[in-house]
Design a protein around this motif. Structure first.
Motif, short mmCIF file in Angstrom:
data_model
loop_
_atom_site.label_atom_id
_atom_site.label_comp_id
_atom_site.label_asym_id
_atom_site.label_seq_id
_atom_site.Cartn_x
_atom_site.Cartn_y
_atom_site.Cartn_z
N ALA A 205 60.34 23.00 36.63
CA ALA A 205 60.12 21.64 36.99
C ALA A 205 60.46 21.10 38.27
N GLU A 206 61.81 21.43 38.40
CA GLU A 206 62.63 21.03 39.68
C GLU A 206 61.97 21.18 40.84
N LYS A 207 61.55 22.63 40.87
CA LYS A 207 60.97 23.46 41.87
C LYS A 207 59.50 22.50 42.53
N ALA A 208 58.97 22.05 41.22
CA ALA A 208 57.71 21.61 41.57
C ALA A 208 57.59 20.32 41.94
N GLY A 209 58.75 19.54 41.73
CA GLY A 209 58.75 18.15 42.28
C GLY A 209 59.08 17.04 41.21
N ILE A 210 58.97 17.55 39.68
CA ILE A 210 59.17 16.74 38.86
C ILE A 210 60.36 15.95 38.56
N LYS A 211 60.68 14.67 38.30
CA LYS A 211 61.86 14.04 38.39
C LYS A 211 62.18 13.23 37.11
N LYS A 212 63.55 12.98 36.99
CA LYS A 212 63.79 12.37 35.85
C LYS A 212 63.24 10.86 35.91
N GLU A 213 62.84 10.57 34.61
CA GLU A 213 62.25 9.24 34.29
C GLU A 213 60.67 9.35 34.69
N ASP A 214 60.19 10.52 35.27
CA ASP A 214 58.76 10.47 34.93
C ASP A 214 58.37 10.50 33.56
N VAL A 215 56.99 10.37 33.39
CA VAL A 215 56.61 10.67 31.89
C VAL A 215 55.46 11.48 31.84
N LEU A 216 55.76 12.39 31.14
CA LEU A 216 54.86 13.55 30.88
C LEU A 216 53.77 13.15 29.90
N VAL A 217 52.39 13.29 30.60
CA VAL A 217 51.28 12.89 29.85
C VAL A 217 50.27 13.94 29.34
N GLU A 218 50.32 15.19 30.04
CA GLU A 218 49.25 16.18 30.11
C GLU A 218 50.00 17.64 30.57
N LEU A 219 50.00 18.62 29.62
CA LEU A 219 50.35 19.74 30.14
C LEU A 219 49.14 20.91 29.92
N GLY A 220 48.61 21.63 31.01
CA GLY A 220 47.56 22.58 30.71
C GLY A 220 46.38 21.88 30.27
N GLY A 221 46.27 20.72 30.43
CA GLY A 221 44.85 19.99 29.83
C GLY A 221 45.00 19.44 28.66
N VAL A 222 46.16 19.58 27.98
CA VAL A 222 46.62 19.24 26.73
C VAL A 222 47.24 17.80 26.71
N LYS A 223 46.92 16.91 26.01
CA LYS A 223 47.55 15.63 25.98
C LYS A 223 48.95 15.60 25.39
N ILE A 224 49.82 15.11 26.03
CA ILE A 224 51.28 14.96 25.32
C ILE A 224 51.56 13.59 24.80
N THR A 225 52.22 13.70 23.53
CA THR A 225 52.36 12.27 23.11
C THR A 225 53.85 12.31 22.45
N ASP A 226 54.32 13.72 22.14
CA ASP A 226 55.82 13.63 21.75
C ASP A 226 56.17 15.06 22.05
N SER A 227 57.55 15.44 21.82
CA SER A 227 58.24 16.84 22.07
C SER A 227 57.58 17.86 21.23
N GLU A 228 56.91 17.57 20.15
CA GLU A 228 56.15 18.57 19.29
C GLU A 228 55.01 18.95 19.82
N SER A 229 54.27 17.90 20.33
CA SER A 229 53.01 18.34 21.15
C SER A 229 53.21 19.03 22.51
N MET A 230 54.36 18.90 23.05
CA MET A 230 54.51 19.57 24.52
C MET A 230 54.85 20.98 23.88
N LYS A 231 55.75 21.17 22.91
CA LYS A 231 56.06 22.61 22.26
C LYS A 231 54.68 23.26 21.95
N GLU A 232 53.98 22.66 21.34
CA GLU A 232 52.50 23.21 20.98
C GLU A 232 51.50 23.65 22.15
#
Length: 270
Positions: A205-232
């Motif tokens: 994440a750091e190498k890609a340029g993601i920063k603290k206080e960003d809000v993650l909304v999508e990972l690999g085309g999957v909508k992220i709503t909470d930590s569990e959806s991120m793990k899934e």
């Protein structure tokens, strides 16, 4: 001291692997039974991912808790977590509910019964006294080892699948899993997603340029709503695979969507 559960009548006891530190193993294990007997124990085997340790004592015909019928124990079931106490005749009892039945990569249940270093390794029970699982995964970075309202217990079905290997002396390491290198907090009131509260040094994440206080909304085309959806969303991915992340970043003009691509690295995560 830590808690434990008599799992088999011929002296096999389960506890928290994390609490079985190198110092304890070096100085010797002393097991105190419910009737006041104190017996030496041997640390036989363990599983890092599930935070389970197996101890053997020289004893026979020990009482064993009946197992709960897993399909009948659903979300909202009232539970009790039994743990050790300085007063050997009065163990601690913390009540709660079963708040989720599939956590920690589907190996554990989740409860709001208060969990800490002392009752880690203890028995999570139905109100009929049936064993649901063994309290596990109290992390060293939590405040005084407190669960913060969320605790986990390794399912008995998972333990049964591993018991033979642990009896044979295996100490099973946690498998390496795809790793982003972010620590997620709660949701953000302005943007749907999960707030990134920390980005680990030299992580993907750091190498890609993601920063603290960003809000993650999508990972690999999957909508992220909470930590569990991120793990899934991460679960089917492979180490070395490139994945696209979308985050919302606050700027002077307001929230802006940004897209990053990063290569997943592997890390053993209990």
């Amino acid at each position: 001291p830590t808690s434990g559960v008599i799992y088999e009548a011929d002296g096999f006891i389960l506890t928290s692997r994390f609490n079985m530190s190198g110092t304890i193993r070096k100085n010797g294990i002393k097991v105190t039974l419910w009737d006041g007997r104190q017996l030496p124990g041997t640390f036989v085997g363990s599983d890092e991912q599930r935070d389970i340790g197996l101890v053997k004592i020289d004893a026979k015909d020990l009482p064993v808790l009946p197992r709960a019928d897993a399909p009948a124990v659903g979300q909202g079931t009232l539970v009790a977590l039994i743990g050790r106490s300085p007063d050997k005749s009065n163990p601690t009892v913390n009540a709660g509910i079963l708040s989720a039945t599939s956590r920690m990569n589907k190996t554990a249940v989740q409860t709001d019964a208060e969990m800490n270093y002392g009752n880690a390794g203890g028995a999570l029970l139905t109100l009929k006294g049936e064993l649901i699982g063994v309290a596990c995964n109290i992390k060293p970075d939590t405040v005084w080892g407190q669960s913060g309202g969320v605790g986990f217990a390794c399912k008995t079905a998972e333990i049964d699948n591993l018991l033979g290997r642990m009896k044979n002396g295996e100490h099973i390491p946690a498998p390496k899993r795809p790793f982003l290198g972010i620590r997620a907090g709660e949701g953000n009131p302005d943007v749907e997603g999960i707030q990134i509260v920390d980005v680990m040094k030299d992580s993907p994440a750091e190498k890609a340029g993601i920063k603290k206080e960003d809000v993650l909304v999508e990972l690999g085309g999957v909508k992220i709503t909470d930590s569990e959806s991120m793990k899934e969303a991460l679960e089917p991915r492979k180490i070395g695979e490139e994945v696209e992340l979308k985050v919302m970043r606050k700027a002077k003009e307001g929230w802006q969507e940004k897209t990053f691509k990063l290569k997943l690295e592997g890390r053993a995560e209990p």
